[in-house]
Write a protein that holds these residues in place. Structure first.
Motif: not given
Length: 267
Positions: A68, A70-73, A83, A87
């Motif tokens: 998973f 994260p959005e900011e990564a 995205k 996932h």
């Protein structure tokens, strides 16, 4: 330094004459006969480590059930739908192969098509048969492959034509099983007795050929033949095909086929 041999093999006694390359994750252009082509390679372990720096080198990324991010990564340039697709894959290996292939495409667009868009601006789609293309630049032939620790994207830097690219790790294979599954009798007559590495190279050329004609594995493997005189589909010659194949530092084999015009399998 980039060293390569390229052949228009329709009129050549030798199908390829590969020479070792020393390549790292980068973009570079070259000419396949008179055709300008660009490749971009991404080392998947490096991409994993950049997403999860606290995990070190992530040597075991292939064995992880799922990741998973994260959005900011996320790397720059991935849309909400991309995205979500990342996932949606069930295994870390497939997630990272897909992600790094798309990273390579977006790098090519920015570098060679002069597109400065960021964020979700560079879209990559697939046809019904899985062929990747650029909705904003559909006239530029595109191909993506991955194998071992690498993902690679290739793009023709002029309009028109078709491209097929395949990358494989150079590891021991069951060549007898490969013969039964993939090669026609005429292909095996040419390959029999050759080193295992060259049989694997021939397999990369076949996979690149399947992508070239836009059929993937919808076309039976033995119906597409790579022979010293050129490529055949359904027993008929496919004219105007150029070949480039190479050894990549780190133990990978890479093959690329390009064809002018519409490459459609004869029936």
């Amino acid at each position: 330094m980039l060293q390569h041999k390229r052949k228009n093999f329709m009129n050549s006694a030798k199908l390829w004459q590969p020479r070792p390359l020393s390549l790292r994750a980068s973009s570079f252009p070259f000419r396949l006969e008179s055709i300008p082509v660009a490749l971009h390679m991404v080392r998947i372990p490096d991409a994993v480590a950049s997403l999860f720096p606290e995990e070190g080198e992530w040597i075991g990324w292939r064995t992880r059930k799922k990741l998973f991010v994260p959005e900011e990564a996320f790397p720059e340039g991935f849309s909400v739908s991309e995205k979500a697709r990342f996932h949606g894959f069930a295994a870390a290996k497939r997630q990272m192969e897909w992600l790094c292939g798309r990273m390579a495409v977006k790098a090519l667009v920015r570098t060679f098509l002069g597109d400065s868009r960021t964020g979700a601006g560079i879209a990559v789609e697939n046809t019904e048969k899985g062929v990747p293309y650029l909705p904003d630049f559909p006239e530029y032939a595109l191909s993506i492959s991955h194998g071992g620790d690498l993902a690679v994207a290739g793009m023709v830097l002029e309009k028109g034509g078709a491209l097929g690219l395949d990358l494989e790790p150079d590891k021991k294979r069951d060549t007898e099983a490969l013969r039964r599954m993939a090669f026609s009798e005429e292909e095996w007559a040419f390959l029999s007795g050759k080193p295992e590495r060259e049989i694997l190279r021939h397999w990369t050329l076949k996979e690149a050929g399947l992508k070239l004609v836009g059929q993937g594995f919808h076309l039976p493997l033995k119906k597409l033949e790579i022979l010293p005189g050129g490529m055949r589909v359904h027993g008929k010659d496919v004219a105007g095909v150029s070949c480039w194949t190479a050894d990549i530092e780190g133990g990978h084999l890479l093959s690329l086929l390009y064809g002018k015009g519409d490459i459609i399998p004869p029936v």
